[in-house]
Design a protein around this motif. Structure first.
Motif, PDB file in Angstrom:
ATOM      1  N   LEU A 144      31.301   8.867  36.661  1.00 53.04           N
ATOM      2  CA  LEU A 144      30.075   9.311  35.999  1.00 53.04           C
ATOM      3  C   LEU A 144      30.052  10.697  35.281  1.00 53.04           C
ATOM      4  O   LEU A 144      29.402  11.089  34.267  1.00 53.04           O
ATOM      5  N   LYS A 145      31.108  11.543  35.927  1.00 51.82           N
ATOM      6  CA  LYS A 145      31.067  12.817  35.227  1.00 51.82           C
ATOM      7  C   LYS A 145      31.795  12.821  33.968  1.00 51.82           C
ATOM      8  O   LYS A 145      31.116  13.440  32.933  1.00 51.82           O
ATOM      9  N   HIS A 146      32.734  11.779  33.691  1.00 47.99           N
ATOM     10  CA  HIS A 146      33.425  11.795  32.457  1.00 47.99           C
ATOM     11  C   HIS A 146      32.557  11.141  31.511  1.00 47.99           C
ATOM     12  O   HIS A 146      32.529  11.521  30.262  1.00 47.99           O
ATOM     13  N   PHE A 147      31.712  10.186  31.880  1.00 41.64           N
ATOM     14  CA  PHE A 147      30.658   9.654  30.980  1.00 41.64           C
ATOM     15  C   PHE A 147      29.612  10.548  30.469  1.00 41.64           C
ATOM     16  O   PHE A 147      29.345  10.593  29.429  1.00 41.64           O
ATOM     17  N   LEU A 148      29.055  11.347  31.483  1.00 42.68           N
ATOM     18  CA  LEU A 148      28.143  12.310  30.822  1.00 42.68           C
ATOM     19  C   LEU A 148      28.667  13.316  29.969  1.00 42.68           C
ATOM     20  O   LEU A 148      28.041  13.582  28.944  1.00 42.68           O
ATOM     21  N   TRP A 149      30.061  13.813  30.215  1.00 44.57           N
ATOM     22  CA  TRP A 149      30.835  14.600  29.292  1.00 44.57           C
ATOM     23  C   TRP A 149      30.929  14.280  28.020  1.00 44.57           C
ATOM     24  O   TRP A 149      30.683  14.713  27.035  1.00 44.57           O
ATOM     25  N   LEU A 150      31.258  12.583  27.837  1.00 39.18           N
ATOM     26  CA  LEU A 150      31.386  11.940  26.733  1.00 39.18           C
ATOM     27  C   LEU A 150      30.147  11.789  25.924  1.00 39.18           C
ATOM     28  O   LEU A 150      29.896  12.108  24.555  1.00 39.18           O
ATOM     29  N   MET A 151      28.865  11.711  26.730  1.00 37.20           N
ATOM     30  CA  MET A 151      27.571  11.749  25.956  1.00 37.20           C
ATOM     31  C   MET A 151      27.509  12.984  25.344  1.00 37.20           C
ATOM     32  O   MET A 151      26.563  13.043  24.176  1.00 37.20           O
ATOM     33  N   ILE A 152      27.581  13.899  26.028  1.00 38.57           N
ATOM     34  CA  ILE A 152      27.205  15.274  25.485  1.00 38.57           C
ATOM     35  C   ILE A 152      28.165  15.541  24.351  1.00 38.57           C
ATOM     36  O   ILE A 152      27.798  16.077  23.186  1.00 38.57           O
ATOM     37  N   ALA A 153      29.399  15.285  24.451  1.00 42.69           N
ATOM     38  CA  ALA A 153      30.415  15.507  23.278  1.00 42.69           C
ATOM     39  C   ALA A 153      29.750  14.648  22.180  1.00 42.69           C
ATOM     40  O   ALA A 153      29.913  14.913  20.864  1.00 42.69           O
ATOM     41  N   TRP A 154      29.493  13.319  22.582  1.00 45.68           N
ATOM     42  CA  TRP A 154      29.097  12.266  21.308  1.00 45.68           C
ATOM     43  C   TRP A 154      27.869  13.169  20.717  1.00 45.68           C
ATOM     44  O   TRP A 154      27.802  12.939  19.194  1.00 45.68           O
ATOM     45  N   TRP A 155      26.937  13.605  21.502  1.00 50.57           N
ATOM     46  CA  TRP A 155      25.775  14.028  20.778  1.00 50.57           C
ATOM     47  C   TRP A 155      25.838  15.201  20.097  1.00 50.57           C
ATOM     48  O   TRP A 155      25.569  15.822  18.980  1.00 50.57           O
ATOM     49  N   THR A 156      27.092  16.083  20.575  1.00 54.92           N
ATOM     50  CA  THR A 156      27.452  17.042  19.654  1.00 54.92           C
ATOM     51  C   THR A 156      27.793  16.898  18.144  1.00 54.92           C
ATOM     52  O   THR A 156      27.648  17.669  17.356  1.00 54.92           O
ATOM     53  N   GLY A 157      28.883  15.817  18.236  1.00 57.27           N
ATOM     54  CA  GLY A 157      29.287  15.476  17.113  1.00 57.27           C
ATOM     55  C   GLY A 157      27.993  14.569  16.140  1.00 57.27           C
ATOM     56  O   GLY A 157      28.273  15.161  15.016  1.00 57.27           O
ATOM     57  N   GLY A 158      27.274  14.116  16.905  1.00 55.10           N
ATOM     58  CA  GLY A 158      26.194  13.321  16.030  1.00 55.10           C
ATOM     59  C   GLY A 158      25.424  14.404  15.432  1.00 55.10           C
ATOM     60  O   GLY A 158      24.910  14.079  14.242  1.00 55.10           O
ATOM     61  N   ALA A 159      24.947  15.584  16.050  1.00 52.76           N
ATOM     62  CA  ALA A 159      24.307  16.537  15.803  1.00 52.76           C
ATOM     63  C   ALA A 159      24.851  17.208  14.628  1.00 52.76           C
ATOM     64  O   ALA A 159      24.144  17.617  13.605  1.00 52.76           O
ATOM     65  N   TRP A 160      26.067  17.329  14.496  1.00 54.08           N
ATOM     66  CA  TRP A 160      26.939  17.907  13.356  1.00 54.08           C
ATOM     67  C   TRP A 160      26.616  17.359  12.037  1.00 54.08           C
ATOM     68  O   TRP A 160      26.487  18.103  11.109  1.00 54.08           O
ATOM     69  N   VAL A 161      26.860  16.214  12.063  1.00 53.34           N
ATOM     70  CA  VAL A 161      26.812  15.367  10.850  1.00 53.34           C
ATOM     71  C   VAL A 161      25.301  15.392  10.391  1.00 53.34           C
ATOM     72  O   VAL A 161      24.938  15.166   8.956  1.00 53.34           O
ATOM     73  N   LEU A 162      24.275  15.662  11.199  1.00 49.06           N
ATOM     74  CA  LEU A 162      23.120  15.363  10.648  1.00 49.06           C
ATOM     75  C   LEU A 162      22.494  16.550   9.821  1.00 49.06           C
ATOM     76  O   LEU A 162      21.601  16.771   9.096  1.00 49.06           O
ATOM     77  N   TYR A 163      23.567  17.670   9.696  1.00 45.82           N
ATOM     78  CA  TYR A 163      23.214  18.813   8.952  1.00 45.82           C
ATOM     79  C   TYR A 163      23.606  18.506   7.556  1.00 45.82           C
ATOM     80  O   TYR A 163      23.498  19.370   6.483  1.00 45.82           O
ATOM     81  N   PHE A 164      24.362  17.258   7.284  1.00 50.55           N
ATOM     82  CA  PHE A 164      24.647  16.990   5.769  1.00 50.55           C
ATOM     83  C   PHE A 164      23.961  15.902   5.375  1.00 50.55           C
ATOM     84  O   PHE A 164      24.392  15.283   4.207  1.00 50.55           O
ATOM     85  N   ALA A 165      22.851  15.314   5.702  1.00 48.49           N
ATOM     86  CA  ALA A 165      22.091  14.286   5.510  1.00 48.49           C
ATOM     87  C   ALA A 165      20.738  14.339   6.037  1.00 48.49           C
ATOM     88  O   ALA A 165      20.482  15.043   7.052  1.00 48.49           O
ATOM     89  N   ASP A 166      19.801  13.703   5.435  1.00 56.68           N
ATOM     90  CA  ASP A 166      18.390  13.726   6.371  1.00 56.68           C
ATOM     91  C   ASP A 166      18.651  13.192   7.218  1.00 56.68           C
ATOM     92  O   ASP A 166      19.146  11.816   7.755  1.00 56.68           O
ATOM     93  N   ALA A 167      18.285  14.088   8.381  1.00 54.52           N
ATOM     94  CA  ALA A 167      18.440  13.461   9.816  1.00 54.52           C
ATOM     95  C   ALA A 167      17.862  12.273  10.277  1.00 54.52           C
ATOM     96  O   ALA A 167      18.579  11.369  10.864  1.00 54.52           O
ATOM     97  N   PRO A 168      16.474  12.245  10.257  1.00 54.88           N
ATOM     98  CA  PRO A 168      15.840  10.797  10.695  1.00 54.88           C
ATOM     99  C   PRO A 168      16.437   9.559  10.124  1.00 54.88           C
ATOM    100  O   PRO A 168      16.761   8.505  10.718  1.00 54.88           O
ATOM    101  N   THR A 169      16.819   9.651   8.697  1.00 56.89           N
ATOM    102  CA  THR A 169      17.485   8.578   8.075  1.00 56.89           C
ATOM    103  C   THR A 169      18.699   8.272   8.393  1.00 56.89           C
ATOM    104  O   THR A 169      19.226   7.066   8.711  1.00 56.89           O
ATOM    105  N   LEU A 170      19.760   9.319   8.852  1.00 57.66           N
ATOM    106  CA  LEU A 170      20.893   9.363   9.176  1.00 57.66           C
ATOM    107  C   LEU A 170      20.776   8.601  10.474  1.00 57.66           C
ATOM    108  O   LEU A 170      21.799   7.520  10.776  1.00 57.66           O
ATOM    109  N   VAL A 171      20.048   9.047  11.554  1.00 57.32           N
ATOM    110  CA  VAL A 171      19.894   8.448  12.668  1.00 57.32           C
ATOM    111  C   VAL A 171      19.853   7.001  12.693  1.00 57.32           C
ATOM    112  O   VAL A 171      20.453   6.185  13.449  1.00 57.32           O
ATOM    113  N   LYS A 172      18.896   6.524  12.007  1.00 58.49           N
ATOM    114  CA  LYS A 172      18.578   5.306  11.910  1.00 58.49           C
ATOM    115  C   LYS A 172      19.720   4.435  11.276  1.00 58.49           C
ATOM    116  O   LYS A 172      20.204   3.361  11.939  1.00 58.49           O
TER     117      LYS A 172
END
Length: 491
Positions: free
Chosen positions: A166-194
């Protein structure tokens, strides 16, 4: 419980060439950090939530810039070579603004170091912020320090394995959202999320999310204090920038020594014998995220987060001793207290005034540049082969490539003129002309228009081999004007 795992890593003293049995890298001793409550811990929580909140949700903030313009407040538009920051739009030709921001960031780092040492490392560094979050998740899932030490010393059970998963899963989720948030700065965020959710996003987006997920998980979850000790250059640089008046997390040994238990200290004071306030409880060590014992003095591993201050103050309250045995202090005050002098905290001094003045100067220069910058630009390139052409009627013609840059999101019309009395006329090839021979040039919104301009001097004009020539464009309506100089070659 006193555990050797809580001790900091002590590097061997430098002695030129290391001995054969002397390791170049100290093997890692796992740091089991204990949670702590206090004023500085509250400040760190506030900074963590503000920093991560801005990072994760800023791409979704909207900012209206007009029709046919992106409405994302902060956007790095690589496709159109633009950087948008609220009302500011930066073009590739204005990269010097990024240079100014880097200079401001460096000066701000120097100023923070001059005032309070490695306060950046302790509160604002991304490595510190994410590691702090990962450690909080670890404590929440696996329990406090004592529970983790006991669990790691015993055989693996299904319950403990589940908590680790569970700990490593939560770590990966935080790390995944960290990487996901970074790419949102390079394209329209709502569109890219979709697009990401429907697997229609560009492959480069998934690639960068994967890279940043891996690096965040590794650096904040697995390496932790090793990044500060062995990878980060700032601890080594800041030592050359600090002075004796900078506030650092300091163990006031003049008050804490000699160390002894609380009961022994009471008896020693009753017998008029020396007794320090430090009861050697080691709470300052177990709450340190890098495992440093601040009582050993200033060390490379100390990131000046101040958690040991909160832990020590909690203990001092319990044993009815004054707070501040560990506190933000400077080197001068220890000597001043020993000599019976008042403490001094000169925040305003030549070093801090210099850094603050440079920050204000660079900031004002950048602000002036932003307030006065033109939204129109023009470049002129003289044809090199041939430099000039002599026509059949004896007149001399020079050709130029003129590029007009329209930085506004509006269609604009400019009048091109050539300023030089001996030059008779300028004619833009392929451009409809009005008002005599001067061309009227349409430039699309947020675009560059390139055209060839022939400048002809009639036969009989007396010109030197090279004479200056000025190209001028004037916007119809606003009257905004831009000029560029070149040369007319006659022979």
């Amino acid at each position: 419980m006193r555990d050797a795992a809580a001790h900091p890593v002590h590097l061997p003293e430098p002695s030129g060439v290391p001995a054969d049995d002397e390791p170049l890298y100290a093997s890692r001793l796992h740091v089991y950090q204990q949670g702590v409550k206090g004023r500085l811990r509250t400040i760190k929580w506030a900074v963590l939530f503000v920093c991560l909140g801005l990072y994760y949700f800023l791409p979704f903030l909207r900012w209206y810039r007009g029709p046919n313009q992106p409405d994302q407040a902060v956007l790095v538009d690589l496709a159109h070579n633009r950087f948008y920051f609220f009302f500011i739009e930066i073009w590739p030709q204005e990269v010097y603004y990024f240079t100014g921001l880097l200079v401001l960031a460096a000066l701000a780092l120097f100023l923070m170091n001059a005032v309070a040492g490695r306060v950046w490392c302790g509160y604002l560094c991304p490595q510190t912020v994410w590691t702090d979050l990962f450690m909080a998740v670890e404590r929440w899932v696996e329990g406090e320090r004592r529970e983790r030490i006991i669990a790691d010393s015993q055989p693996l059970t299904a319950a403990r394995a589940g908590r680790k998963v569970l700990k490593h899963f939560l770590w990966l989720m935080i790390a995944w959202w960290t990487g996901g948030a970074w790419v949102l700065y390079f394209a329209d965020a709502p569109t890219l999320v979709k697009d990401l959710a429907t697997f229609q996003a560009p492959m480069v987006a998934y690639l960068w999310i994967g890279i940043l997920t891996f690096t965040t998980y590794t650096l904040a979850g697995l390496m932790r204090e090793q990044v500060c000790l062995y990878m980060c250059p700032w601890p080594r640089i800041q030592a050359a920038l600090t002075d004796e008046y900078a506030l650092n997390v300091t163990y006031r040994y003049d008050r804490g020594e000699p160390r002894m238990s609380a009961k022994a200290a009471v008896k020693a004071r009753e017998a008029s014998q020396p007794a320090g306030d430090c009861i050697d409880c080691r709470q300052c060590v177990v709450v340190c995220p890098t495992g440093v014992d601040i009582r050993d003095g200033s060390q490379l591993g100390c990131i000046q987060c101040g958690l040991c201050i909160d832990a020590c103050n909690t203990v001092m309250t319990k044993v009815n001793r004054p707070l501040g045995l560990i506190a933000y202090d400077n080197d001068v005050n220890i000597e001043r207290r020993a000599n019976g002098l008042d403490e001094t905290y000169p925040i305003v001094r030549s070093r801090t005034v210099l850094y603050a003045g440079l920050i204000a100067l660079v900031g004002l220069v950048m602000l002036y540049g932003l307030m006065t910058r033109s939204f129109t630009d023009m470049s002129v390139l003289h044809d090199r082969n041939p430099l000039f052409v002599q026509l059949s009627d004896g007149s001399i013609r020079n050709s130029y490539t003129v590029r007009i840059l329209n930085k506004r999101a509006l269609h604009r019309v400019f009048v091109l003129a050539v300023d030089n009395p001996p030059l008779a006329r300028a004619n833009a090839v392929g451009i409809t002309t009005t008002a005599g021979d001067w061309p009227v040039i349409d430039v699309a919104p947020d675009a560059t228009r390139e055209l060839i301009v022939h400048v002809t001097v009639p036969n009989g004009a007396s010109l030197p081999a090279s004479s200056p020539i000025t190209f001028r464009i004037t916007e119809l309506g606003s009257g905004e004007r831009v000029t560029t100089r070149d040369h007319f070659i006659a022979r």
